[in-house]
Design a protein around this motif. Structure first.
Motif, PDB file in Angstrom:
ATOM      1  N   SER A 209       0.846  -1.182   0.000  1.00 28.40           N
ATOM      2  CA  SER A 209       0.000   0.000   0.000  1.00 28.40           C
ATOM      3  C   SER A 209       0.892   1.246   0.000  1.00 28.40           C
ATOM      4  O   SER A 209       2.130   1.133  -0.032  1.00 28.40           O
ATOM      5  N   TYR A 210       0.266   2.404   0.078  1.00 26.85           N
ATOM      6  CA  TYR A 210       1.031   3.644   0.010  1.00 26.85           C
ATOM      7  C   TYR A 210       0.293   4.740   0.767  1.00 26.85           C
ATOM      8  O   TYR A 210      -0.903   4.621   1.063  1.00 26.85           O
ATOM      9  N   GLN A 211       1.009   5.777   1.084  1.00 25.09           N
ATOM     10  CA  GLN A 211       0.419   6.998   1.644  1.00 25.09           C
ATOM     11  C   GLN A 211       1.002   8.175   0.880  1.00 25.09           C
ATOM     12  O   GLN A 211       2.171   8.156   0.499  1.00 25.09           O
ATOM     13  N   ILE A 212       0.162   9.188   0.675  1.00 23.83           N
ATOM     14  CA  ILE A 212       0.622  10.377  -0.046  1.00 23.83           C
ATOM     15  C   ILE A 212       0.985  11.460   0.966  1.00 23.83           C
ATOM     16  O   ILE A 212       0.207  11.762   1.870  1.00 23.83           O
ATOM     17  N   ALA A 245      -7.881  19.082  -5.266  1.00 26.93           N
ATOM     18  CA  ALA A 245      -8.279  17.696  -4.996  1.00 26.93           C
ATOM     19  C   ALA A 245      -8.557  16.924  -6.291  1.00 26.93           C
ATOM     20  O   ALA A 245      -8.230  15.733  -6.392  1.00 26.93           O
ATOM     21  N   THR A 246      -9.131  17.607  -7.281  1.00 27.96           N
ATOM     22  CA  THR A 246      -9.429  16.940  -8.558  1.00 27.96           C
ATOM     23  C   THR A 246      -8.133  16.498  -9.238  1.00 27.96           C
ATOM     24  O   THR A 246      -8.033  15.377  -9.748  1.00 27.96           O
ATOM     25  N   MET A 247      -7.149  17.391  -9.213  1.00 31.60           N
ATOM     26  CA  MET A 247      -5.852  17.048  -9.798  1.00 31.60           C
ATOM     27  C   MET A 247      -5.219  15.868  -9.054  1.00 31.60           C
ATOM     28  O   MET A 247      -4.711  14.929  -9.667  1.00 31.60           O
ATOM     29  N   MET A 248      -5.285  15.906  -7.718  1.00 29.47           N
ATOM     30  CA  MET A 248      -4.677  14.831  -6.934  1.00 29.47           C
ATOM     31  C   MET A 248      -5.374  13.485  -7.173  1.00 29.47           C
ATOM     32  O   MET A 248      -4.736  12.438  -7.139  1.00 29.47           O
ATOM     33  N   LYS A 249      -6.665  13.551  -7.412  1.00 26.51           N
ATOM     34  CA  LYS A 249      -7.410  12.322  -7.720  1.00 26.51           C
ATOM     35  C   LYS A 249      -6.867  11.715  -9.022  1.00 26.51           C
ATOM     36  O   LYS A 249      -6.645  10.506  -9.121  1.00 26.51           O
ATOM     37  N   LYS A 250      -6.638  12.582 -10.021  1.00 28.25           N
ATOM     38  CA  LYS A 250      -6.084  12.110 -11.298  1.00 28.25           C
ATOM     39  C   LYS A 250      -4.695  11.515 -11.098  1.00 28.25           C
ATOM     40  O   LYS A 250      -4.360  10.481 -11.651  1.00 28.25           O
ATOM     41  N   VAL A 251      -3.892  12.218 -10.283  1.00 27.89           N
ATOM     42  CA  VAL A 251      -2.523  11.744 -10.031  1.00 27.89           C
ATOM     43  C   VAL A 251      -2.574  10.372  -9.353  1.00 27.89           C
ATOM     44  O   VAL A 251      -1.841   9.446  -9.712  1.00 27.89           O
ATOM     45  N   GLU A 252      -3.472  10.230  -8.397  1.00 31.00           N
ATOM     46  CA  GLU A 252      -3.547   8.969  -7.661  1.00 31.00           C
ATOM     47  C   GLU A 252      -4.019   7.825  -8.572  1.00 31.00           C
ATOM     48  O   GLU A 252      -3.388   6.761  -8.598  1.00 31.00           O
ATOM     49  N   GLU A 253      -5.086   8.068  -9.312  1.00 36.05           N
ATOM     50  CA  GLU A 253      -5.662   7.000 -10.133  1.00 36.05           C
ATOM     51  C   GLU A 253      -4.786   6.646 -11.333  1.00 36.05           C
ATOM     52  O   GLU A 253      -4.585   5.477 -11.650  1.00 36.05           O
ATOM     53  N   ILE A 255      -1.524   7.638 -11.931  1.00 33.02           N
ATOM     54  CA  ILE A 255      -0.067   7.573 -11.794  1.00 33.02           C
ATOM     55  C   ILE A 255       0.371   6.763 -10.562  1.00 33.02           C
ATOM     56  O   ILE A 255       1.141   5.813 -10.684  1.00 33.02           O
ATOM     57  N   ILE A 256      -0.122   7.131  -9.384  1.00 33.67           N
ATOM     58  CA  ILE A 256       0.372   6.458  -8.175  1.00 33.67           C
ATOM     59  C   ILE A 256      -0.043   4.986  -8.154  1.00 33.67           C
ATOM     60  O   ILE A 256       0.810   4.098  -7.983  1.00 33.67           O
ATOM     61  N   LYS A 257      -1.332   4.722  -8.337  1.00 28.03           N
ATOM     62  CA  LYS A 257      -1.789   3.323  -8.274  1.00 28.03           C
ATOM     63  C   LYS A 257      -1.102   2.429  -9.303  1.00 28.03           C
ATOM     64  O   LYS A 257      -0.585   1.373  -8.943  1.00 28.03           O
ATOM     65  N   PRO A 258      -1.056   2.845 -10.582  1.00 31.51           N
ATOM     66  CA  PRO A 258      -0.359   1.975 -11.547  1.00 31.51           C
ATOM     67  C   PRO A 258       1.147   1.862 -11.277  1.00 31.51           C
ATOM     68  O   PRO A 258       1.752   0.836 -11.618  1.00 31.51           O
ATOM     69  N   THR A 259       1.747   2.860 -10.655  1.00 32.32           N
ATOM     70  CA  THR A 259       3.184   2.758 -10.338  1.00 32.32           C
ATOM     71  C   THR A 259       3.408   1.677  -9.277  1.00 32.32           C
ATOM     72  O   THR A 259       4.270   0.801  -9.436  1.00 32.32           O
ATOM     73  N   ILE A 260       2.618   1.730  -8.198  1.00 31.99           N
ATOM     74  CA  ILE A 260       2.771   0.742  -7.128  1.00 31.99           C
ATOM     75  C   ILE A 260       2.440  -0.664  -7.662  1.00 31.99           C
ATOM     76  O   ILE A 260       3.157  -1.631  -7.394  1.00 31.99           O
ATOM     77  N   ALA A 261       1.359  -0.743  -8.454  1.00 37.13           N
ATOM     78  CA  ALA A 261       0.968  -2.040  -9.022  1.00 37.13           C
ATOM     79  C   ALA A 261       2.061  -2.561  -9.965  1.00 37.13           C
ATOM     80  O   ALA A 261       2.366  -3.758  -9.973  1.00 37.13           O
ATOM     81  N   GLY A 262       2.668  -1.658 -10.725  1.00 34.74           N
ATOM     82  CA  GLY A 262       3.724  -2.044 -11.660  1.00 34.74           C
ATOM     83  C   GLY A 262       4.942  -2.603 -10.935  1.00 34.74           C
ATOM     84  O   GLY A 262       5.523  -3.609 -11.347  1.00 34.74           O
ATOM     85  N   GLY A 272       9.901   2.437   0.547  1.00 33.32           N
ATOM     86  CA  GLY A 272      10.541   3.742   0.703  1.00 33.32           C
ATOM     87  C   GLY A 272       9.747   4.810  -0.010  1.00 33.32           C
ATOM     88  O   GLY A 272       8.558   4.658  -0.264  1.00 33.32           O
ATOM     89  N   PHE A 273      10.451   5.892  -0.331  1.00 33.42           N
ATOM     90  CA  PHE A 273       9.796   7.042  -0.962  1.00 33.42           C
ATOM     91  C   PHE A 273       9.816   6.926  -2.490  1.00 33.42           C
ATOM     92  O   PHE A 273      10.805   6.474  -3.069  1.00 33.42           O
ATOM     93  N   ILE A 274       8.731   7.375  -3.103  1.00 33.56           N
ATOM     94  CA  ILE A 274       8.725   7.611  -4.546  1.00 33.56           C
ATOM     95  C   ILE A 274       8.390   9.088  -4.709  1.00 33.56           C
ATOM     96  O   ILE A 274       7.365   9.546  -4.215  1.00 33.56           O
ATOM     97  N   PHE A 275       9.283   9.789  -5.360  1.00 32.01           N
ATOM     98  CA  PHE A 275       9.113  11.220  -5.603  1.00 32.01           C
ATOM     99  C   PHE A 275       8.741  11.326  -7.075  1.00 32.01           C
ATOM    100  O   PHE A 275       9.527  10.954  -7.944  1.00 32.01           O
TER     101      PHE A 275
END
Ligand code: AMP
Ligand code: GLY
Length: 423
Positions: A209-212, A245-253, A255-262, A272-275
């Protein structure tokens, strides 16, 4: 818990400041640290890129957690080295394995990763020194201008060149393939130019999992009004008001989720950290780059806004229970202004006496490139200090940082008085 922090810049001073506030931190060592980190723990003269020396120290002192500040030790495999030997394999490392660090260590690898997992980023091609004619012909005939050239490997933040003219692009490519950045530019990524405003998103992951963490924007150019050459970063603001918040939702859906899944899909060990360096084009986020560590000077505004106990967060990463944690953020804005040595990012003098720290009020002054010689604080790097302040909004915070940036003195001191000008 005994903790070893690797690195010695402003980012590491901010980490040391935050880690030492934790009730779980019984002893903090910093390798090599700086006079700022020495206020919060014990500096030890160990090269963070010497895996064997780090491992020996960890074993000798009974270190239970290693927090890695810069990218070089990660790309260099400190995670893998500690994991390999029985005497250190139990130690928690905050930072990815060498395989995970390739997201920063190789631009071509990162681009392929994004392509494979459909993460929005600029279109690209890669070229090799062994086939330089192909690269030069592409730039002469096909590339649309402006065009972005990136050395594949680490190049101390200098490996990206944006070319406006065809001749310039051809000459730059020839120089890169010819070893301008050593082996780092034997492979070059050529990328479509994206126009927009940049921001940085920081994610902490336990591999599942992850936290932003709080979002930030840094100011990379040396000159006011974002002019002149790129630096490591001359100042930062958190949060940047244009990231809603709208932008962050896009980033999460997207970019972040597919990065962690990848990462999981590729079976890459990453705790660790992903910047994520992002650019907002119109209203859509695109990835400019991944870094496998926190940003500097972004850390100097992100950590002061984080209310959680950082060691508790890291223990949750170690135990893969980060999903149970709630990130608590100070609603106030944070800003930091970098005091740099005159000449930076080119050549600059060192050893200039620093005075006036006692005249500052209301800021946290993080040390970046400083040294103590016989009790006198002197400059020892291009970026010398980061002056961080909190305020009701970024303007209030900046006013305090600016005032204190003026109060601190050393020969040749330079800082940007216009951080946040575009917000
Ligand atoms: P990087 O080292 O990849 O972060 O690149 C350094 C800087 O170059 C970024 O912060 C951007 O300002 C700029 N840059 C990188 N890639 C692009 C791109 N595709 N389009 C526009 N600017 C870029
Ligand atoms: N401030 C940008 C970086 O740390 O890479």
């Amino acid at each position: 818990m005994k903790i070893l922090l690797l690195g010695g810049g402003g980012r590491e001073h901010a980490f040391a400041w935050k880690l030492s506030q934790s009730k779980h931190c019984t002893k903090l060592y910093i390798a090599p640290g700086n006079p700022g980190t020495a206020q919060h723990g014990e500096n030890v003269p160990i090269d963070p890129e010497n895996n064997a020396a780090v491992a020996d120290f960890v074993e000798q002192k009974g270190i239970e957690m290693v927090v890695v500040g810069p990218e070089a030790p990660l790309v260099n495999g400190v995670w893998n080295y500690l994991r390999r030997y029985r005497s250190t394999s139990h130690v928690a490392v905050i930072g990815p394995s060498m395989q995970g660090a390739k997201l920063e260590g190789s631009k071509a690898y990162a681009k392929k990763f994004m392509q494979d997992f459909k993460i929005p980023t600029a279109g690209y091609r890669e070229f090799f020194a062994t086939k330089s004619t192909l690269a030069l012909n592409f730039l002469r005939k096909k590339a649309t201008l402006p065009i972005v050239l990136k050395a594949d490997g680490l190049a101390a933040g200098k490996g990206v060149v944006i070319c406006q003219e065809r001749d310039e692009a051809v000459a730059e490519m020839a120089a890169m393939l010819d070893g301008k950045f050593g082996t780092s530019s034997r492979k070059v990524v050529v990328e479509e130019f994206l126009s927009g405003i940049e921001f940085s998103v920081f994610v902490l992951t336990d591999g599942d999992s992850y936290q932003i963490l709080p979002v930030a924007k840094d100011y990379k150019r040396i000159g006011e009004g974002d002019t002149g050459p790129n630096t490591g970063g001359m100042g930062a603001v958190s949060p940047p008001p244009f990231v809603d918040a709208t932008m962050m939702k896009k980033v999460e859906e997207r970019i972040i989720k597919p990065t962690i899944a990848g990462l999981k899909k590729r079976k890459i060990e990453y705790q660790g950290f992903i910047f994520i360096g992002l650019i907002k084009v119109g209203n859509e986020p695109f990835v400019i780059e991944y870094n496998v560590r926190m940003g500097d000077p972004e850390t100097e505004v992100v950590l002061p806004r984080l209310k959680n106990d950082l060691v508790e967060l890291f223990m949750a990463v170690r135990d893969r229970r980060l999903s149970e944690v709630k990130i608590e953020v100070d609603e106030r804005a944070a800003t930091t202004i970098i005091l740099a040595s005159g000449g930076y990012p080119g050549d600059y003098p060192k050893g200039k006496a620093i005075t006036g720290l006692d005249k500052t009020e209301g800021s946290i002054v993080f040390h970046a490139g400083t040294k103590a010689i016989d009790g006198q604080l002197v400059t020892s790097g291009g970026r010398v200090m980061a002056v961080t302040s909190l305020g009701k909004n970024f303007r209030e915070a900046l006013a305090v940082s600016n005032k204190n940036a003026k109060a601190i003195e050393f020969d040749g001191k330079y800082f940007r008085g216009d951080i946040g000008f575009d917000l």
